[in-house]
Design a protein around this motif. Sequence first.
Motif, PDB file in Angstrom:
ATOM      1  N   LYS A 203       0.836  -1.207   0.000  1.00  0.00           N
ATOM      2  CA  LYS A 203       0.000   0.000   0.000  1.00  0.00           C
ATOM      3  C   LYS A 203       0.865   1.249   0.000  1.00  0.00           C
ATOM      4  O   LYS A 203       0.562   2.242  -0.668  1.00  0.00           O
ATOM      5  N   GLN A 204       1.970   1.181   0.747  1.00  0.00           N
ATOM      6  CA  GLN A 204       2.874   2.326   0.822  1.00  0.00           C
ATOM      7  C   GLN A 204       3.611   2.552  -0.507  1.00  0.00           C
ATOM      8  O   GLN A 204       3.931   3.676  -0.860  1.00  0.00           O
ATOM      9  N   ALA A 205       3.849   1.463  -1.248  1.00  0.00           N
ATOM     10  CA  ALA A 205       4.616   1.560  -2.493  1.00  0.00           C
ATOM     11  C   ALA A 205       3.744   1.867  -3.703  1.00  0.00           C
ATOM     12  O   ALA A 205       4.273   2.195  -4.767  1.00  0.00           O
ATOM     13  N   CYS A 206       2.419   1.743  -3.560  1.00  0.00           N
ATOM     14  CA  CYS A 206       1.522   1.893  -4.706  1.00  0.00           C
ATOM     15  C   CYS A 206       1.069   3.339  -4.908  1.00  0.00           C
ATOM     16  O   CYS A 206       0.901   4.091  -3.946  1.00  0.00           O
ATOM     17  N   GLU A 207       0.845   3.694  -6.172  1.00  0.00           N
ATOM     18  CA  GLU A 207       0.288   5.001  -6.515  1.00  0.00           C
ATOM     19  C   GLU A 207      -1.124   5.130  -5.946  1.00  0.00           C
ATOM     20  O   GLU A 207      -1.468   6.121  -5.310  1.00  0.00           O
ATOM     21  N   LYS A 208      -1.952   4.116  -6.178  1.00  0.00           N
ATOM     22  CA  LYS A 208      -3.293   4.030  -5.611  1.00  0.00           C
ATOM     23  C   LYS A 208      -3.511   2.592  -5.163  1.00  0.00           C
ATOM     24  O   LYS A 208      -3.269   1.665  -5.916  1.00  0.00           O
ATOM     25  N   CYS A 209      -3.972   2.432  -3.931  1.00  0.00           N
ATOM     26  CA  CYS A 209      -4.120   1.066  -3.417  1.00  0.00           C
ATOM     27  C   CYS A 209      -5.275   0.973  -2.432  1.00  0.00           C
ATOM     28  O   CYS A 209      -5.427   1.821  -1.541  1.00  0.00           O
ATOM     29  N   GLU A 210      -6.086  -0.067  -2.589  1.00  0.00           N
ATOM     30  CA  GLU A 210      -7.132  -0.410  -1.630  1.00  0.00           C
ATOM     31  C   GLU A 210      -6.730  -1.705  -0.940  1.00  0.00           C
ATOM     32  O   GLU A 210      -6.295  -2.652  -1.591  1.00  0.00           O
ATOM     33  N   PHE A 211      -6.873  -1.722   0.375  1.00  0.00           N
ATOM     34  CA  PHE A 211      -6.440  -2.877   1.175  1.00  0.00           C
ATOM     35  C   PHE A 211      -7.656  -3.480   1.882  1.00  0.00           C
ATOM     36  O   PHE A 211      -8.415  -2.773   2.537  1.00  0.00           O
ATOM     37  N   PHE A 212      -7.828  -4.798   1.736  1.00  0.00           N
ATOM     38  CA  PHE A 212      -8.924  -5.530   2.373  1.00  0.00           C
ATOM     39  C   PHE A 212      -8.365  -6.740   3.113  1.00  0.00           C
ATOM     40  O   PHE A 212      -7.327  -7.301   2.727  1.00  0.00           O
ATOM     41  N   VAL A 213      -9.061  -7.155   4.167  1.00  0.00           N
ATOM     42  CA  VAL A 213      -8.811  -8.453   4.784  1.00  0.00           C
ATOM     43  C   VAL A 213     -10.021  -9.329   4.481  1.00  0.00           C
ATOM     44  O   VAL A 213     -11.127  -8.819   4.295  1.00  0.00           O
ATOM     45  N   PHE A 214      -9.814 -10.634   4.397  1.00  0.00           N
ATOM     46  CA  PHE A 214     -10.933 -11.523   4.096  1.00  0.00           C
ATOM     47  C   PHE A 214     -10.811 -12.819   4.879  1.00  0.00           C
ATOM     48  O   PHE A 214      -9.729 -13.213   5.317  1.00  0.00           O
ATOM     49  N   SER A 215     -11.952 -13.463   5.062  1.00  0.00           N
ATOM     50  CA  SER A 215     -12.025 -14.726   5.788  1.00  0.00           C
ATOM     51  C   SER A 215     -13.308 -15.403   5.314  1.00  0.00           C
ATOM     52  O   SER A 215     -13.463 -15.671   4.135  1.00  0.00           O
ATOM     53  N   SER A 216     -14.242 -15.643   6.221  1.00  0.00           N
ATOM     54  CA  SER A 216     -15.582 -16.104   5.851  1.00  0.00           C
ATOM     55  C   SER A 216     -16.568 -15.050   6.354  1.00  0.00           C
ATOM     56  O   SER A 216     -16.194 -14.170   7.133  1.00  0.00           O
ATOM     57  N   PRO A 217     -17.813 -15.094   5.902  1.00  0.00           N
ATOM     58  CA  PRO A 217     -18.756 -14.011   6.227  1.00  0.00           C
ATOM     59  C   PRO A 217     -18.889 -13.733   7.719  1.00  0.00           C
ATOM     60  O   PRO A 217     -18.965 -14.642   8.545  1.00  0.00           O
TER      61      PRO A 217
END
Length: 383
Positions: A203-217
């Motif tokens: 995220k720090q290295a990207c021009e534009k970045c979206e960060f998500f975490v995922f698992s189960s609902p």
Amino acid sequence: SAKGNKPEVWTELMQSKKLPYMAMLRNIRNMLVTGVPEAVHNLVCERIQDYNAVINSKLFPFRFFSAYEAIKIDLAELRERKLNPAKAIEEAKAHVPQRAVRGRGMRGRGMRGRQMAFRPERPKKVIIPDELPTEKTIENYHKALDNAVKIATAHNIKPIKGNTVVFSDTSGSMSCPVSGAGKVSESARCCMDIGILMSLMLKQACEKCEFFVFSSPGVDGKCYMPITNFNKEDLLSNVNLIETAAQALGGGTDFPFEFWLDAINTKKQIDLFVIFSDMMISEGHNDIGGSGDMTVTSIIREYREKVNPKMIYVAVDLRGYSLKVPVAEDEKTDLNILKCGYSDTILRFISERQVSCLLYTSDAADEGLGVDLGGRRIIKNKS
């Protein structure tokens, strides 16, 4: 140190500039616990975040996470130890752990059905600090380590242009150690820690970045959640905060199909998609099914057909399960990348993603990039 874990030894090594950078990082906790003077702590903090020192150390960001975890010290306990050294020593003697040993006549045989013998281990040496570190001392170390991470990230990772989306798995199985954990810090050996750290650094290295975490609902019915509220000035402290926030999700591992369906419907522009997990979540390698006939392969293919045909899909299997899974012939494309296991240089590899790759060998590095990929080489497709 060969001369012993004593404050005067660490003081002399720091003041004479004889302590190598990596050794200094590994012994920050020892300097705190033995109680070196505050002036020495200031010297250490200055050197930790010195630009040239960080660059010349050639250390990747993960190495600093070990030091960050090591300075989580109970200052109240340390203060009590200094005020009542005799009590601390007696308590250490009273809580000596027992070690199982073979009884007489048991050599070379199993221990089932036989009485086990226990022998006390040597009591841990109680270290009484000369000078007590303060909350300000710990805070200064936090800032220095975080600055060092930012320098290491900027130096080792090329800026990534375009729109990037990063997903990091926080399911229960991510508590397992990463493949090649011996190369990682003692404290950051589980897949979840590494996945989140990698995501934050990307995220720090990207021009534009979206960060998500995922698992189960979770309670809202979604298997993923965006990470937007974190401390941008203190990168390392975010790992625990994000892991805590991710507890709102379930404990399983569901591929974020809903995210992709929404991206297709809204024509969301994604140039690079990176997913960190411990399982085979990768197009052409593990077709985890969604509703109906939807699979990982089909949803990624649909996105490329309807939105961005040049979208690059990078799946990082931190546990290394996917290494034994054959690549489907119809999915051998320059746009699909599967990385198995962990390597410090994975972020550099992602940033240099123009290299087309898919097949694996057990060589130690990709000669074209000069990048160590944790004992596995990515082979360039021949044009």
